[in-house]
Design a protein around this motif. Sequence first.
Motif: not given
Length: 238
Positions: A57-72
């Motif tokens: 859900r958070v990835a969708a809010e920022v317009g990113a792929g979910a997997m890319s959030l895991y580096s943060y």
Amino acid sequence: MTRAEGPGAAGVDPRELWLSPDRPRRGRRPAFSREAITAAAVALADAEGIDAVTMRRVAAEVGAGAMSLYSYAPDKETLLDLMIDHVSGELPASAPLTGDWRTDLKAVGHLQRDHMLRHPWLPAAVRTRRTPGPNTLAFLEHALAALRPSGLDGAARLEIFAQLTAFVAGHVAHEVAQAEAARSPGRAAAEARYLAAVAADGRHPELAEALSAAGRPLTPDATFTRFLTRLVDGLDAG
């Protein structure tokens, strides 16, 4: 980011989380930041509750792929740490102090309550997180300074702040639940009738006396102030 050690542990090393630059540990630099991810998660939690906060859900809010959030943020626990510290930036860490530690501690409690009411997911969150970030530490520093005139040592002042925070979190959680219940007046009336019947059955004299006593102001502000006063005035500074 390095995952915390130990079986079942989650999150990252706090030094890497709070002291490293705001950038992913691998891959090309994306068009969003840790701050943007955290702000999106906070907005989602404020609007829909903490259960609505998922990496997808958070990835969708920022317009990113979910997997890319895991580096943060490698997991929701780390994201929750970021969220708590993000909103802690709203707390005034340099509010003037009177020098009367009880007065100042009560002011800290009121600030915490207002803060948690703005973010109703916080009471549950702060009871489980133990890695304070810079904004959280700034407010902690303010609270410890407020307690310095008490003459207590640092460990005791930390304990009192933890006790105060736990009290405020519990009270706000109850306050939010009561507000939700109040939206169902039929249920509230049924509960009142039930308690009246119990008080009249002769088997609960203490409860009957309590319910028949003169009422005190029951507004949320008055109730919190009354409970907070009892807590703080009862603290032993010896």
